[in-house]
Scaffold this active site. Structure first.
Site, short mmCIF file in Angstrom:
data_model
loop_
_atom_site.label_atom_id
_atom_site.label_comp_id
_atom_site.label_asym_id
_atom_site.label_seq_id
_atom_site.Cartn_x
_atom_site.Cartn_y
_atom_site.Cartn_z
N ASP A 278 0.86 -1.19 0.00
CA ASP A 278 0.00 0.00 0.00
C ASP A 278 0.89 1.23 0.00
O ASP A 278 2.00 1.20 0.54
CB ASP A 278 -0.93 0.02 1.23
CG ASP A 278 -1.93 1.16 1.12
OD1 ASP A 278 -2.87 1.05 0.31
OD2 ASP A 278 -1.76 2.19 1.82
N1 LIG Z 1 2.58 5.33 -12.06
C1 LIG Z 1 2.59 5.74 -10.77
N2 LIG Z 1 1.74 5.14 -9.88
C2 LIG Z 1 1.80 5.58 -8.61
C3 LIG Z 1 2.66 6.61 -8.18
N3 LIG Z 1 2.46 6.79 -6.84
C4 LIG Z 1 1.51 5.92 -6.45
N4 LIG Z 1 1.13 5.17 -7.52
C5 LIG Z 1 0.09 4.15 -7.53
C6 LIG Z 1 0.51 2.82 -6.98
C7 LIG Z 1 -0.80 2.25 -6.52
O1 LIG Z 1 -1.45 1.62 -7.61
C8 LIG Z 1 -1.58 3.49 -6.10
C9 LIG Z 1 -1.64 3.65 -4.61
O2 LIG Z 1 -2.84 3.12 -4.15
P1 LIG Z 1 -2.92 1.76 -3.30
O3 LIG Z 1 -1.64 1.53 -2.59
O4 LIG Z 1 -4.18 1.79 -2.53
O5 LIG Z 1 -2.97 0.61 -4.41
P2 LIG Z 1 -4.12 0.27 -5.44
O6 LIG Z 1 -5.46 0.53 -4.85
O7 LIG Z 1 -3.81 0.97 -6.74
O8 LIG Z 1 -3.89 -1.27 -5.70
P3 LIG Z 1 -3.93 -2.44 -4.61
O9 LIG Z 1 -4.47 -1.85 -3.33
O10 LIG Z 1 -2.51 -2.90 -4.50
O11 LIG Z 1 -4.84 -3.47 -5.21
O12 LIG Z 1 -0.91 4.60 -6.63
C10 LIG Z 1 3.53 7.20 -9.14
O13 LIG Z 1 4.30 8.13 -8.85
N5 LIG Z 1 3.46 6.73 -10.41
#
Ligand SMILES: Nc1nc2c(ncn2[C@H]2C[C@H](O)[C@@H](COP(=O)(O)OP(=O)(O)OP(=O)(O)O)O2)c(=O)[nH]1
Length: 185
Positions: free
Chosen positions: A69
């Site tokens: 996360d």
């Molecule tokens: N391309 C890119 N993505 C980023 C950056 N900073 C954060 N992220 C993305 C990574 C994660 O997909 C998201 C952060 O949200 P979370 O940690 O809640 O994950 P998410 O809900 O996307 O997927 P998950 O919880 O792992 O199923 O932001 C960045 O600088 N560049």
């Protein structure tokens, strides 16, 4: 082969670029169930919540499980993913010309070893160009990203200083993961 317990395309990209073989199974942990607004605690609890959900569903018998996360903090505030354009603009204006930290927690568990890591990457940004902010928001690239920032994209030209790994800021500290995975014990 490992199981990436994530819906994140960025985390998949990071593992692919590091030549780590994985399958991807995202979960549906409700981060709104977390009460704390302390950025580090929130990040850890979200990671733990994601891990518990997917560990129950898949276990680690057939392959290790990796979940993660990321949250952003600036001026002591917790910045998650922007809800809408107004929220994205608020987050970006807060970080413009300011110091911002991306906190990424990861849990990796195999039959033989477990890693729980919290890494932080801190940026000092120049002021973001207002027109560029609007273009970035209109592009939609600010959504689905913690703090609405994209360090390898929108933010890149504004980075005055950085401390920590870019991978941490993108959502998975792959340098630490690789060192840990390569350890035999
Ligand atoms: N391309 C890119 N993505 C980023 C950056 N900073 C954060 N992220 C993305 C990574 C994660 O997909 C998201 C952060 O949200 P979370 O940690 O809640 O994950 P998410 O809900 O996307 O997927 P998950 O919880 O792992 O199923 O932001 C960045 O600088 N560049």
């Amino acid at each position: 082969m490992i199981r990436l317990g994530s819906n994140s395309p960025t985390r998949a990209l990071i593992l692919n670029n590091a030549n780590i073989n994985f399958i991807q199974n995202g979960g549906s942990f409700d981060e709104d169930s977390i009460k704390t607004t302390n950025p580090k605690s929130f990040c850890y609890e979200a990671t733990k919540g994601k891990f518990n959900e997917l560990y129950k569903k898949y276990g680690i018998e057939d392959m290790p499980l990796l979940v993660s996360d990321s949250v952003v903090t600036s001026n002591g505030l917790l910045l998650r993913k922007a809800k809408d354009e107004k929220d994205a603009r608020r987050m970006l204006e807060l970080q413009s010309g300011n110091e911002t930290s991306v906190i990424t927690c990861m849990i990796y568990k195999s039959k033989h070893k477990e890693l729980i890591d919290i890494s932080i990457t801190t940026y000092l940004f120049e002021k973001f160009d207002e027109k560029h902010i609007e273009e970035y928001i209109k592009s939609g690239e600010c959504f689905g990203k913690a703090g609405a920032i994209m360090v390898e994209g929108f933010c890149k030209p504004y980075i005055k200083s950085v401390k920590g790994y870019e991978s941490t800021a993108m959502g998975l500290c792959v340098e630490k993961l690789k060192v840990f995975m390569d350890k035999t014990c």
